[in-house]
Enzyme design. Structure first.
Site, short mmCIF file in Angstrom:
data_model
loop_
_atom_site.label_atom_id
_atom_site.label_comp_id
_atom_site.label_asym_id
_atom_site.label_seq_id
_atom_site.Cartn_x
_atom_site.Cartn_y
_atom_site.Cartn_z
N THR A 101 18.04 -14.53 16.46
CA THR A 101 16.78 -13.97 16.93
C THR A 101 17.05 -12.60 17.52
O THR A 101 18.20 -12.19 17.71
CB THR A 101 16.08 -14.89 17.94
OG1 THR A 101 14.72 -14.46 18.11
CG2 THR A 101 16.76 -14.84 19.31
N CYS A 145 15.40 -16.72 12.88
CA CYS A 145 15.42 -18.19 12.92
C CYS A 145 15.67 -18.81 11.55
O CYS A 145 15.32 -19.97 11.31
CB CYS A 145 14.11 -18.73 13.52
SG CYS A 145 13.80 -18.13 15.19
N ALA A 176 10.68 -16.65 24.17
CA ALA A 176 10.49 -15.19 24.05
C ALA A 176 9.16 -14.94 23.37
O ALA A 176 8.91 -15.44 22.27
CB ALA A 176 11.63 -14.57 23.24
#
Length: 264
Positions: free
Chosen positions: A118, A224, A208
């Site tokens: 990420t 991801c 996040a």
């Protein structure tokens, strides 16, 4: 954004735990876990800390490690810590090296959290969640579903409908104005990511939410491990919100899902 097929993975892949996980017949119904309140009526509030400016990632990791240990020992309260980081990529325990497309673009950190690659950077609100699940419920999937609910309620404050997906941890926004996918399904973009770790039932790492990051920075990874869907932010969706606006919404939604908090 890179294109390609969605690589299938089991639900809740963004979890890394060395705590025992007890299977539950209810975990297939995340909506039943909308609240993750303390079991004790007189439980102390969760400390709520906001750090201004950009926080060094390695310093953040060291802080979390120390705080989690203190929570386990009973010498510190639970904590939610809101930060922003300079541009960087992080690799979770399930990260595929092929998903790091431009390894020299930003610093890359291997972390102990679950999940894959990420991005963190300015304009993204990271919330590190250090809670003792023994005080609430020893159910990892319920905890992740509650983190999703927290994000969904935060987005609802801005009239954004965030949605969860059983096979993709995080929160998603349907984009009907974009072309449909090759299979005819509606385009969806990810607006918030979740990656956690548990140490003897104390959580760390967290969530996040994209407020106004440079979305082109995601081009250096397959976020991801999902290449079929893109990423978005509140500002990308046309909302002129500030980080402060989001922090207020996060605070209210947190109390709805997890219980009282205390700012310092």
């Amino acid at each position: 954004m890179p294109t390609g097929k969605l690589r299938q993975k089991p639900p809740y892949a963004a979890i890394m735990t060395n705590s025992p996980v007890t299977p539950s017949t209810e975990t297939q119904q995340p909506k039943r876990y909308a609240r993750f309140l303390p079991q004790e009526a007189d439980a102390p509030p969760v400390e709520w800390l906001i750090t201004e400016g950009l926080t060094d990632y390695e310093e953040a990791l060291a802080f979390m490690e120390a705080r989690v240990q203190a929570i386990r020992e009973g010498t510190a309260s639970e904590l939610v810590w809101l930060v922003e980081h300079p541009p960087l990529y992080t690799a979770g325990t399930s990260a595929n090296a092929e998903d790091l497309l431009t390894p020299d673009r930003f610093p890359v950190f291997n972390t102990g959290r679950g999940g894959e690659y990420t991005y963190h950077g300015p304009g993204q609100r990271v919330a590190y969640v250090m809670l003792d699940l023994k005080r609430r419920r020893e159910d990892v999937r319920a905890f992740v579903a509650s983190l999703e609910q927290w994000i969904i309620e935060t987005l609802a404050a801005f009239n954004i409908k965030g949605e969860r997906r059983e096979d993709r941890v995080g929160v998603w926004v349907v984009r009907p104005e974009k072309p449909r996918l090759a299979d005819g399904s509606m385009c969806e973009d990810k607006i918030a990511a979740i990656g956690i770790r548990l140490r003897r039932w104390v959580s760390f790492h967290g969530i996040a939410i994209n407020v106004e990051p440079d979305l082109s920075h995601y081009g250096g990874i397959v976020p991801c491990g999902i290449s079929e869907h893109g990423v978005t932010s509140l500002v990308d969706l046309g909302l002129p919100v500030t980080m402060g606006d989001v922090d207020v919404a996060l605070g209210k939604a947190f109390e709805s899902v997890f219980g009282p908090r205390q700012t310092k």
